[in-house]
Design a protein around this motif. Structure first.
Motif, PDB file in Angstrom:
ATOM      1  N   ILE A  22       0.844  -1.212   0.000  1.00  0.00           N
ATOM      2  CA  ILE A  22       0.000   0.000   0.000  1.00  0.00           C
ATOM      3  C   ILE A  22       0.869   1.247   0.000  1.00  0.00           C
ATOM      4  O   ILE A  22       0.637   2.197  -0.747  1.00  0.00           O
ATOM      5  CB  ILE A  22      -0.947  -0.017   1.223  1.00  0.00           C
ATOM      6  N   LEU A  32      -5.623   4.523  -4.152  1.00  0.00           N
ATOM      7  CA  LEU A  32      -6.363   3.370  -3.647  1.00  0.00           C
ATOM      8  C   LEU A  32      -7.513   3.891  -2.802  1.00  0.00           C
ATOM      9  O   LEU A  32      -7.393   4.899  -2.127  1.00  0.00           O
ATOM     10  CB  LEU A  32      -5.468   2.478  -2.778  1.00  0.00           C
ATOM     11  N   GLY A  33      -8.623   3.214  -2.864  1.00  0.00           N
ATOM     12  CA  GLY A  33      -9.758   3.651  -2.076  1.00  0.00           C
ATOM     13  C   GLY A  33     -10.472   2.486  -1.444  1.00  0.00           C
ATOM     14  O   GLY A  33     -10.283   1.324  -1.841  1.00  0.00           O
ATOM     15  N   ASP A  34     -11.289   2.813  -0.434  1.00  0.00           N
ATOM     16  CA  ASP A  34     -12.124   1.820   0.246  1.00  0.00           C
ATOM     17  C   ASP A  34     -11.323   0.596   0.687  1.00  0.00           C
ATOM     18  O   ASP A  34     -11.654  -0.539   0.338  1.00  0.00           O
ATOM     19  CB  ASP A  34     -13.287   1.383  -0.664  1.00  0.00           C
ATOM     20  N   ILE A  35     -10.250   0.830   1.396  1.00  0.00           N
ATOM     21  CA  ILE A  35      -9.436  -0.310   1.835  1.00  0.00           C
ATOM     22  C   ILE A  35     -10.088  -0.912   3.078  1.00  0.00           C
ATOM     23  O   ILE A  35     -10.165  -0.274   4.130  1.00  0.00           O
ATOM     24  CB  ILE A  35      -7.988   0.129   2.142  1.00  0.00           C
ATOM     25  N   HIS A  36     -10.607  -2.127   2.925  1.00  0.00           N
ATOM     26  CA  HIS A  36     -11.260  -2.817   4.039  1.00  0.00           C
ATOM     27  C   HIS A  36     -10.351  -3.926   4.523  1.00  0.00           C
ATOM     28  O   HIS A  36      -9.766  -4.647   3.729  1.00  0.00           O
ATOM     29  CB  HIS A  36     -12.585  -3.450   3.582  1.00  0.00           C
ATOM     30  N   PHE A  37     -10.294  -4.044   5.829  1.00  0.00           N
ATOM     31  CA  PHE A  37      -9.536  -5.145   6.419  1.00  0.00           C
ATOM     32  C   PHE A  37     -10.505  -6.305   6.619  1.00  0.00           C
ATOM     33  O   PHE A  37     -11.517  -6.165   7.305  1.00  0.00           O
ATOM     34  CB  PHE A  37      -8.958  -4.679   7.759  1.00  0.00           C
TER      35      PHE A  37
END
Lengths: 396, 92
Positions: A22, A32-37
């Motif tokens: 990242i 980069l967008g909407d990075i969900h774990f």
């Protein structure tokens, strides 16, 4: 919206050392967008399509595995459309065909006619530019067709024209017959004098004349009585109504002023055309586009509006034709001025006496020139129908 | 950044009366409500999970704790974090 045009890809990454990836992507200016774990070593994120390939290259260098979840946006739609290009062409063809087909007049219908033959109306309509197979935008304005058809169809009291989709409908209202017309008239009448006159001739079809030729009559005086019988009000009378024409000799005096100097507009024949855009029902007068090369001119404007199916789109252009003109001064001799005045007076009188009157004699009286104008009086001796009907009042 | 440069920046800022985030590379943290956090001038992500995010800064780290944390978007100089933010701590 911009994201939609560029296209978005949603992907899932799994593997160790995702965070350094990242950071690297961020340094490479990949947004980069909407990075969900999701769980340990598994994340989901969205990336714009232009950046996606760079990101893939970056991922290849590591041992992170990638899975594409969804693709959204215009580029994907377009590629899908390209795969189904024949389907897309079909849709386009369908719309085009529909537009082309609906821009023709397919049928001309006539309604409301009983006595006027339909073929005749259709022939006149064809002359006016309405026939099956005609392009719809070449059909003139409704008012114009109505006017032209009603001029050609004197039997009709009203002609209407309208387009209903691809169908042209002509509505005819026929004049009512003579028998019905008499029913409507206000009953038996007397004939009375319209104005002061000397009786010249009488043509009485019905009724009892109460004046004779060479009698002077006043305005409103009874000329022909609609009542037969020995005496009025005696009880033995019979109401039949009067009918006929009474010619009276009438005198008219017209005061006429004719200026000796006549000013007239003359077109020089030079013309020029300018075009202006027409947006939202307004004409945009751009003075620099088509400058007017004339000093004195008149304009004729023609509006062209785009049509889509039946709707007028308020966008188009205005064609402006400029006709150069000039004022021409003309000096008349007194004789010419008198003749001109006499013609004017005659036209005036003819208007007053109607089509069946005639002028017996005319005479120019007291012409005098004053202030560059000719003042004169024209005397006319005319014969006209002075009889007008007056309803017989019953039960007096 | 070298120590001398940092000192020079600090003195320049004091002398010109400028906000420190304009010239020095220090983070500027902005929090909107309880759910949105914007960090400017960060130096990258150090750790990321749905309950904790650690960001690198010029001095130390910024630790954000909460629930359902999501990086809404990330740019070289700015990061937007959303979720139920419970705690933010600056650690060395």
């Amino acid at each position: 919206m911009l994201d939609f045009i560029k296209g978005k890809v949603s992907i899932e990454l799994s593997g160790a050392r995702i965070t350094p990836l990242i950071n690297e992507a961020m340094r490479e200016e990949i947004v980069l967008g909407d990075i969900h774990f999701l769980e340990e070593e598994r994340i989901r994120l969205t990336v714009l399509l232009p950046d996606f390939y760079r990101l893939v290259k970056m991922i290849r260098r590591t041992d992170i595995r990638m899975r594409i979840l969804s693709k959204k946006g215009l580029p994907f739609l377009l590629s899908k459309m390209y795969k189904r290009k024949f389907f897309a062409i079909g849709i386009l063809l369908f719309i085009l065909l529909l537009m082309a087909m609906s821009s023709f007049v397919w049928r001309v219908e006539v309604e409301g006619n009983e006595r006027i033959p339909e073929a005749k109306i259709l022939t006149f309509a064809r002359e006016a530019g309405v026939f099956p197979g005609q392009l719809k935008f070449r059909v003139p304005e409704n008012e114009e067709i109505q006017h032209r058809l009603s001029a050609r169809l004197p039997q009709a009291s009203w002609v209407g024209f309208r387009m209903e989709g691809t169908r042209a409908v002509i509505t005819v209202v026929e004049k009512e017959g003579i028998e019905e017309k008499q029913e409507r008239s206000p009953g038996p009448v007397h004939l009375v004098a319209r104005r002061k006159a000397l009786i010249y001739d009488m043509r009485v079809e019905q009724g009892k004349p109460v004046v004779q030729v060479n009698d002077m009559v006043k305005k409103g005086q009874m000329l022909v009585s609609g009542v037969y019988g020995a005496e009025e009000g005696s009880g033995s009378d019979r109401i039949v109504g009067a009918k006929g024409k009474v010619w009276g000799e009438v005198w008219y005096d017209s005061q006429i002023v004719v200026p000796l100097e006549q000013k007239r507009k003359v077109y020089t024949g030079n013309r020029d055309t300018g075009y202006y855009p027409y947006v939202a029902s307004r004409m945009l007068r751009l003075p620099f586009l088509y400058p007017v090369p004339f000093q004195e001119f008149e304009t004729v404007e023609r509006l062209h509006v785009l049509h889509l199916f039946n709707w007028r789109i308020p966008i188009g252009w205005v064609e402006e034709e400029r006709l150069e003109m000039r004022w021409v001064k003309q000096r008349l001799t007194p004789q010419e001025a008198i003749r001109l005045g006499q013609e004017r007076a005659r036209a005036d009188v003819r208007e007053k006496i109607g089509p069946d009157g005639r002028i017996l004699m005319e005479k120019v009286l007291q012409p005098r020139i004053d202030n560059g104008k000719v003042y004169m009086k024209v005397h006319f001796d005319v014969i006209e129908n002075i009889a007008i009907s007056q309803p017989i009042l019953q039960g007096e | 950044m070298r120590k001398g440069t940092v000192n020079f920046h600090r003195r320049l800022i004091q002398w010109l009366d400028l906000p420190p985030d304009v010239t020095a590379n220090v983070p500027r943290i902005q929090m909107v409500g309880f759910s949105q956090l914007i960090v400017e001038n960060h130096q990258g992500v150090d750790f990321f999970s749905d309950s904790e995010i650690r960001l690198k800064a010029d001095r130390g780290k910024i630790r954000i704790q909460g629930e359902n944390l999501v990086i809404r978007s990330i740019f070289p100089e700015e990061i937007w974090i959303e979720g139920n933010i419970v705690e933010m701590r600056l650690v060395d």
